[in-house]
Design a protein around this motif. Structure first.
Motif, PDB file in Angstrom:
ATOM      1  N   THR A 158       0.812  -1.215   0.000  1.00  0.00           N
ATOM      2  CA  THR A 158       0.000   0.000   0.000  1.00  0.00           C
ATOM      3  C   THR A 158       0.848   1.268   0.000  1.00  0.00           C
ATOM      4  O   THR A 158       0.292   2.370  -0.036  1.00  0.00           O
ATOM      5  N   LEU A 159       2.173   1.143   0.038  1.00  0.00           N
ATOM      6  CA  LEU A 159       3.041   2.309   0.063  1.00  0.00           C
ATOM      7  C   LEU A 159       2.907   3.091  -1.236  1.00  0.00           C
ATOM      8  O   LEU A 159       3.032   2.540  -2.330  1.00  0.00           O
ATOM      9  N   GLN A 160       2.619   4.401  -1.124  1.00  0.00           N
ATOM     10  CA  GLN A 160       2.456   5.250  -2.299  1.00  0.00           C
ATOM     11  C   GLN A 160       2.625   6.702  -1.888  1.00  0.00           C
ATOM     12  O   GLN A 160       2.808   7.023  -0.714  1.00  0.00           O
ATOM     13  N   ALA A 161       2.562   7.601  -2.879  1.00  0.00           N
ATOM     14  CA  ALA A 161       2.796   9.014  -2.612  1.00  0.00           C
ATOM     15  C   ALA A 161       1.730   9.621  -1.713  1.00  0.00           C
ATOM     16  O   ALA A 161       2.013  10.518  -0.911  1.00  0.00           O
ATOM     17  N   ASP A 162       0.489   9.160  -1.829  1.00  0.00           N
ATOM     18  CA  ASP A 162      -0.606   9.687  -1.011  1.00  0.00           C
ATOM     19  C   ASP A 162      -0.608   8.983   0.340  1.00  0.00           C
ATOM     20  O   ASP A 162      -1.003   7.818   0.435  1.00  0.00           O
ATOM     21  N   PRO A 163      -0.179   9.659   1.425  1.00  0.00           N
ATOM     22  CA  PRO A 163      -0.089   8.990   2.726  1.00  0.00           C
ATOM     23  C   PRO A 163      -1.447   8.498   3.250  1.00  0.00           C
ATOM     24  O   PRO A 163      -1.501   7.576   4.061  1.00  0.00           O
ATOM     25  N   ALA A 164      -2.529   9.094   2.779  1.00  0.00           N
ATOM     26  CA  ALA A 164      -3.855   8.683   3.235  1.00  0.00           C
ATOM     27  C   ALA A 164      -4.211   7.276   2.758  1.00  0.00           C
ATOM     28  O   ALA A 164      -5.097   6.619   3.332  1.00  0.00           O
ATOM     29  N   GLN A 165      -3.526   6.802   1.731  1.00  0.00           N
ATOM     30  CA  GLN A 165      -3.815   5.484   1.179  1.00  0.00           C
ATOM     31  C   GLN A 165      -2.906   4.386   1.731  1.00  0.00           C
ATOM     32  O   GLN A 165      -3.072   3.224   1.403  1.00  0.00           O
ATOM     33  N   VAL A 166      -1.943   4.778   2.569  1.00  0.00           N
ATOM     34  CA  VAL A 166      -1.008   3.805   3.144  1.00  0.00           C
ATOM     35  C   VAL A 166      -1.655   3.112   4.346  1.00  0.00           C
ATOM     36  O   VAL A 166      -2.169   3.776   5.246  1.00  0.00           O
ATOM     37  N   VAL A 167      -1.670   1.783   4.334  1.00  0.00           N
ATOM     38  CA  VAL A 167      -2.243   1.020   5.438  1.00  0.00           C
ATOM     39  C   VAL A 167      -1.166   0.825   6.505  1.00  0.00           C
ATOM     40  O   VAL A 167      -0.142   0.171   6.261  1.00  0.00           O
ATOM     41  N   GLU A 168      -1.399   1.407   7.670  1.00  0.00           N
ATOM     42  CA  GLU A 168      -0.433   1.347   8.766  1.00  0.00           C
ATOM     43  C   GLU A 168      -0.870   0.312   9.796  1.00  0.00           C
ATOM     44  O   GLU A 168      -1.954   0.406  10.354  1.00  0.00           O
ATOM     45  N   ASN A 169       0.002  -0.654  10.046  1.00  0.00           N
ATOM     46  CA  ASN A 169      -0.253  -1.605  11.123  1.00  0.00           C
ATOM     47  C   ASN A 169       0.081  -1.001  12.486  1.00  0.00           C
ATOM     48  O   ASN A 169      -0.523  -1.358  13.492  1.00  0.00           O
ATOM     49  N   PHE A 170       1.052  -0.079  12.483  1.00  0.00           N
ATOM     50  CA  PHE A 170       1.539   0.443  13.762  1.00  0.00           C
ATOM     51  C   PHE A 170       2.332   1.717  13.534  1.00  0.00           C
ATOM     52  O   PHE A 170       3.091   1.831  12.571  1.00  0.00           O
ATOM     53  N   VAL A 171       2.145   2.688  14.426  1.00  0.00           N
ATOM     54  CA  VAL A 171       2.946   3.910  14.437  1.00  0.00           C
ATOM     55  C   VAL A 171       3.485   4.072  15.855  1.00  0.00           C
ATOM     56  O   VAL A 171       2.711   4.180  16.817  1.00  0.00           O
ATOM     57  N   SER A 172       4.804   4.096  16.008  1.00  0.00           N
ATOM     58  CA  SER A 172       5.416   4.133  17.333  1.00  0.00           C
ATOM     59  C   SER A 172       5.513   5.557  17.866  1.00  0.00           C
ATOM     60  O   SER A 172       5.713   6.509  17.106  1.00  0.00           O
ATOM     61  N   THR A 173       5.394   5.673  19.172  1.00  0.00           N
ATOM     62  CA  THR A 173       5.671   6.949  19.838  1.00  0.00           C
ATOM     63  C   THR A 173       7.144   7.049  20.215  1.00  0.00           C
ATOM     64  O   THR A 173       7.591   8.100  20.657  1.00  0.00           O
ATOM     65  N   GLN A 174       7.879   5.954  20.052  1.00  0.00           N
ATOM     66  CA  GLN A 174       9.316   5.929  20.348  1.00  0.00           C
ATOM     67  C   GLN A 174      10.122   6.347  19.118  1.00  0.00           C
ATOM     68  O   GLN A 174       9.711   6.134  17.976  1.00  0.00           O
ATOM     69  N   SER A 175      11.270   6.913  19.348  1.00  0.00           N
ATOM     70  CA  SER A 175      12.113   7.392  18.265  1.00  0.00           C
ATOM     71  C   SER A 175      12.896   6.250  17.621  1.00  0.00           C
ATOM     72  O   SER A 175      13.068   5.179  18.221  1.00  0.00           O
ATOM     73  N   PRO A 176      13.403   6.466  16.403  1.00  0.00           N
ATOM     74  CA  PRO A 176      14.276   5.460  15.796  1.00  0.00           C
ATOM     75  C   PRO A 176      15.492   5.144  16.662  1.00  0.00           C
ATOM     76  O   PRO A 176      15.929   3.989  16.743  1.00  0.00           O
ATOM     77  N   GLY A 177      16.030   6.176  17.338  1.00  0.00           N
ATOM     78  CA  GLY A 177      17.180   5.952  18.203  1.00  0.00           C
ATOM     79  C   GLY A 177      16.866   5.023  19.364  1.00  0.00           C
ATOM     80  O   GLY A 177      17.743   4.277  19.817  1.00  0.00           O
ATOM     81  N   HIS A 178      15.633   5.065  19.853  1.00  0.00           N
ATOM     82  CA  HIS A 178      15.228   4.165  20.938  1.00  0.00           C
ATOM     83  C   HIS A 178      15.366   2.711  20.513  1.00  0.00           C
ATOM     84  O   HIS A 178      15.924   1.886  21.255  1.00  0.00           O
ATOM     85  N   PHE A 179      14.860   2.397  19.324  1.00  0.00           N
ATOM     86  CA  PHE A 179      14.923   1.010  18.852  1.00  0.00           C
ATOM     87  C   PHE A 179      16.365   0.598  18.561  1.00  0.00           C
ATOM     88  O   PHE A 179      16.771  -0.523  18.888  1.00  0.00           O
TER      89      PHE A 179
END
Length: 255
Positions: free
Chosen positions: A21-42
């Motif tokens: 589902t990845l595409q230029a229109d972010p509204a069409q992207v199906v997200e399973n999860f969005v983290s509140t943690q930063s990339p540096g945390h992981f």
């Protein structure tokens, strides 16, 4: 066999999405999860747990700063992909990436662009390069797909072509597009074939969701491939405890 961690970054945030589902229109992207943690945390967590060879994937533009944060948190411990080209690869290596991962740069207009492949190898050496092959099944065969996984190339994923590409890279990263992000189990036919076709380190991504899947994957590949898990992990909103995976890795010598 090793467990390889991942950090997928979209719009500057760590996410797990359904890749098709990845595409230029972010509204069409199906997200399973969005983290509140930063990339540096992981990245810091993976460093503390002694996991190596994981990958950061920048899903689209505008993710460079977030990716750099992860590289600084775990220098030498992570690979990076997404928009990597001959003219920016050295920069990411200097920022701390162990390898750069190339995808669309070497597959254009439905074909393998050998000129681009030669250029990036000449620039950084095959020892720092990972080739990412995202593949889908068609008529019983696997083909690399491009254009955000919507367009079939003419490049078949098979024994002969994998042997050819091994001369250009240190590792492969293989995305099983048909099951990527869907938590439907490993694509066993592809995994078993890759174990036969490859002689360099190869990481499989797509569909793994449980410890039973890890054990099944080890059995069907003879332990010759590594594996990554994304959406199924509890750190990414799934049901599989990350700590259980780490414990399993310790028991199996998989990290």
């Amino acid at each position: 066999m090793k467990f390889r961690p991942c950090i997928d970054i979209h719009q500057g945030k760590v996410k797990q999405i359904v890749g098709e589902t990845l595409q230029a229109d972010p509204a069409q992207v199906v997200e399973n999860f969005v983290s509140t943690q930063s990339p540096g945390h992981f990245a810091s967590m993976y460093k503390e747990d002694g996991l190596t060879g994981g990958h950061i994937i920048m899903l689209g533009a505008g993710n460079e700063q977030a990716a750099e944060e992860a590289l600084r948190a775990y220098p030498g411990g992570l690979q990076i992909g997404g928009g990597i080209r001959e003219d920016n690869a050295e920069r990411y290596l200097a920022l701390g990436a162990s390898h750069v991962i190339v995808t669309s740069y070497i597959f254009q207009d439905g074909k393998l662009n050998r000129d681009h492949l030669d250029k990036i190898v000449a620039r950084i050496g095959k020892e720092r390069l990972v080739i990412d092959l995202s593949c889908k099944e068609r008529d019983g065969k696997y083909f690399v797909v491009t254009n955000q996984w919507r367009t079939f190339s003419d490049f078949a994923v098979n024994a002969a072509n994998m042997a050819e590409l091994e001369a250009y890279c240190d590792e492969f990263l293989i995305h099983a597009v048909d099951v990527e992000g869907k938590r439907e189990g490993v694509q066993e036919k592809l995994a078993a074939s890759l174990a036969e076709w490859t002689t360099i380190p190869t990481t499989y991504a797509g569909g793994a969701r449980s410890l039973a899947d890890l054990e099944r994957f080890r059995d069907i590949t003879g332990g010759r491939l590594d594996i990554t898990i994304g959406s199924a992990l509890d750190i990414f909103g799934g049901q599989l405890p990350y700590r259980d995976v780490i414990a399993w890795c310790d028991s199996e010598g998989a990290r």
